[in-house]
Motif scaffolding. Structure first.
Motif, PDB file in Angstrom:
ATOM      1  N   HIS A  74      24.924 -54.479  80.992  1.00  0.00           N
ATOM      2  CA  HIS A  74      24.589 -53.069  81.467  1.00  0.00           C
ATOM      3  C   HIS A  74      23.261 -53.064  81.933  1.00  0.00           C
ATOM      4  O   HIS A  74      22.591 -54.242  82.033  1.00  0.00           O
ATOM      5  CB  HIS A  74      24.526 -52.130  80.129  1.00  0.00           C
ATOM      6  N   GLY A  77      17.834 -49.908  82.675  1.00  0.00           N
ATOM      7  CA  GLY A  77      17.328 -48.847  82.515  1.00  0.00           C
ATOM      8  C   GLY A  77      18.276 -48.270  81.145  1.00  0.00           C
ATOM      9  O   GLY A  77      17.740 -47.003  80.778  1.00  0.00           O
ATOM     10  N   SER A  78      19.041 -49.023  81.012  1.00  0.00           N
ATOM     11  CA  SER A  78      20.140 -48.293  79.750  1.00  0.00           C
ATOM     12  C   SER A  78      19.886 -48.679  78.453  1.00  0.00           C
ATOM     13  O   SER A  78      20.057 -48.220  77.269  1.00  0.00           O
ATOM     14  CB  SER A  78      21.667 -48.691  80.246  1.00  0.00           C
ATOM     15  N   ALA A  83      23.295 -50.187  74.813  1.00  0.00           N
ATOM     16  CA  ALA A  83      23.044 -49.316  75.896  1.00  0.00           C
ATOM     17  C   ALA A  83      22.954 -47.961  75.408  1.00  0.00           C
ATOM     18  O   ALA A  83      23.798 -47.579  74.609  1.00  0.00           O
ATOM     19  CB  ALA A  83      24.089 -49.232  76.889  1.00  0.00           C
ATOM     20  N   ALA A  85      21.211 -45.095  77.332  1.00  0.00           N
ATOM     21  CA  ALA A  85      20.877 -43.965  78.345  1.00  0.00           C
ATOM     22  C   ALA A  85      21.931 -44.269  79.456  1.00  0.00           C
ATOM     23  O   ALA A  85      21.976 -45.499  80.038  1.00  0.00           O
ATOM     24  CB  ALA A  85      19.514 -43.894  78.655  1.00  0.00           C
ATOM     25  N   PHE A  86      22.107 -43.311  80.045  1.00  0.00           N
ATOM     26  CA  PHE A  86      23.378 -43.756  81.237  1.00  0.00           C
ATOM     27  C   PHE A  86      22.817 -42.619  82.361  1.00  0.00           C
ATOM     28  O   PHE A  86      22.299 -41.420  82.180  1.00  0.00           O
ATOM     29  CB  PHE A  86      24.697 -43.505  80.804  1.00  0.00           C
ATOM     30  N   SER A  87      22.965 -43.024  83.700  1.00  0.00           N
ATOM     31  CA  SER A  87      22.715 -42.235  84.919  1.00  0.00           C
ATOM     32  C   SER A  87      23.625 -42.428  85.940  1.00  0.00           C
ATOM     33  O   SER A  87      24.058 -43.307  86.032  1.00  0.00           O
ATOM     34  CB  SER A  87      21.380 -42.272  85.067  1.00  0.00           C
ATOM     35  N   SER A  92      17.717 -45.521  89.080  1.00  0.00           N
ATOM     36  CA  SER A  92      17.528 -45.262  87.541  1.00  0.00           C
ATOM     37  C   SER A  92      17.750 -46.900  86.804  1.00  0.00           C
ATOM     38  O   SER A  92      17.121 -47.180  85.709  1.00  0.00           O
ATOM     39  CB  SER A  92      18.356 -44.304  86.846  1.00  0.00           C
ATOM     40  N   GLN A  94      20.336 -47.677  85.534  1.00  0.00           N
ATOM     41  CA  GLN A  94      21.212 -47.397  84.344  1.00  0.00           C
ATOM     42  C   GLN A  94      22.685 -47.318  84.654  1.00  0.00           C
ATOM     43  O   GLN A  94      23.017 -47.265  85.950  1.00  0.00           O
ATOM     44  CB  GLN A  94      20.895 -45.893  83.753  1.00  0.00           C
ATOM     45  N   THR A  95      23.331 -47.622  83.810  1.00  0.00           N
ATOM     46  CA  THR A  95      24.843 -47.676  83.959  1.00  0.00           C
ATOM     47  C   THR A  95      25.401 -46.291  83.930  1.00  0.00           C
ATOM     48  O   THR A  95      24.802 -45.486  83.426  1.00  0.00           O
ATOM     49  CB  THR A  95      25.318 -48.318  82.502  1.00  0.00           C
ATOM     50  N   GLY A 156      22.246 -51.617  86.902  1.00  0.00           N
ATOM     51  CA  GLY A 156      23.407 -50.837  86.371  1.00  0.00           C
ATOM     52  C   GLY A 156      24.759 -51.218  86.819  1.00  0.00           C
ATOM     53  O   GLY A 156      25.910 -50.513  86.390  1.00  0.00           O
TER      54      GLY A 156
END
Length: 207
Positions: A74, A77-78, A83, A85-87, A92, A94-95, A156
């Protein structure tokens, strides 16, 4: 026995409720015209599980077979091992959650890679512009998980073991599906695909 239950029985560690949600989202995308074609291969990623566990399953829906069970990364940023946080936002690292339609392959900075188009506005529809792709990575390694308490993380992307990346990408390329799950309340309640696909008691209300 439902298709989700039959597939889960073939895939130890997989949650039949998550598989069912993935199948419903896929069916919704196809019936609504958001995705066309057979789409008989489906990758399900359960990001509620830690990176130290195998949490990616690739199913052949027509043959009702499990083709791969693998670790998957992942985004940095997650979170760490889990994991959280997601975006959908660029930068980011993030995933993103939800249903993706696979597209073309290419050779880039991470080698042989698979582009994906997010089918869920606000949750993953920036996947192509963010270069969220499936690719192989040296840091997706079980020995690293034992040493560091987690596998490595991506920017991500759902990165997989380098040794199996080409096989998995070739299985999934050209109009198949990838479903990324986490019990995120906003996504579970606002996703158009889940809203059209889900009736009665859902994973959202059970978790």
């Amino acid at each position: 026995m439902s298709l989700a239950a039959r597939l889960a029985a073939l895939a130890p560690g997989a949650d039949p409720e998550v598989i069912d949600l993935a199948l419903r989202a896929r069916d919704c995308a196809m019936s609504s015209g958001e995705a066309t074609g057979a789409g008989e291969k489906l990758a399900v990623i359960d990001y509620s599980k830690p990176s130290t566990q195998k949490r990616l399953w690739v199913f052949d829906l027509a043959a009702e077979r499990v083709l791969y069970t693998e670790h998957v990364a992942h985004g940095q940023g997650s979170g760490e091992n889990f994991a959280r946080a997601f975006s959908n936002r660029d930068g980011s690292h993030q995933t993103s959650l939800g249903l993706f339609r696979t597209a073309e392959t290419y050779n880039g900075g991470n080698g042989y890679s698979l582009r994906m188009d997010g089918l869920e506005p606000g949750f993953n529809d920036n996947a192509r512009s963010r270069a969220i792709v499936m690719h192989g990575a040296w840091y997706v390694d079980a020995s690293m998980a034992q040493k560091n308490g987690r596998i490595g993380r991506s920017h991500g992307c759902p990165a997989v073991r380098a040794q199996v990346a080409r096989e998995i990408i070739d299985t999934l390329k050209g109009g198949q599906f990838v479903f990324s799950y986490y019990p995120d309340n906003k996504w579970l309640h606002q996703s158009r695909l889940l809203a059209c696909a889900t009736t009665g008691t859902t994973v959202a209300s059970r978790r």
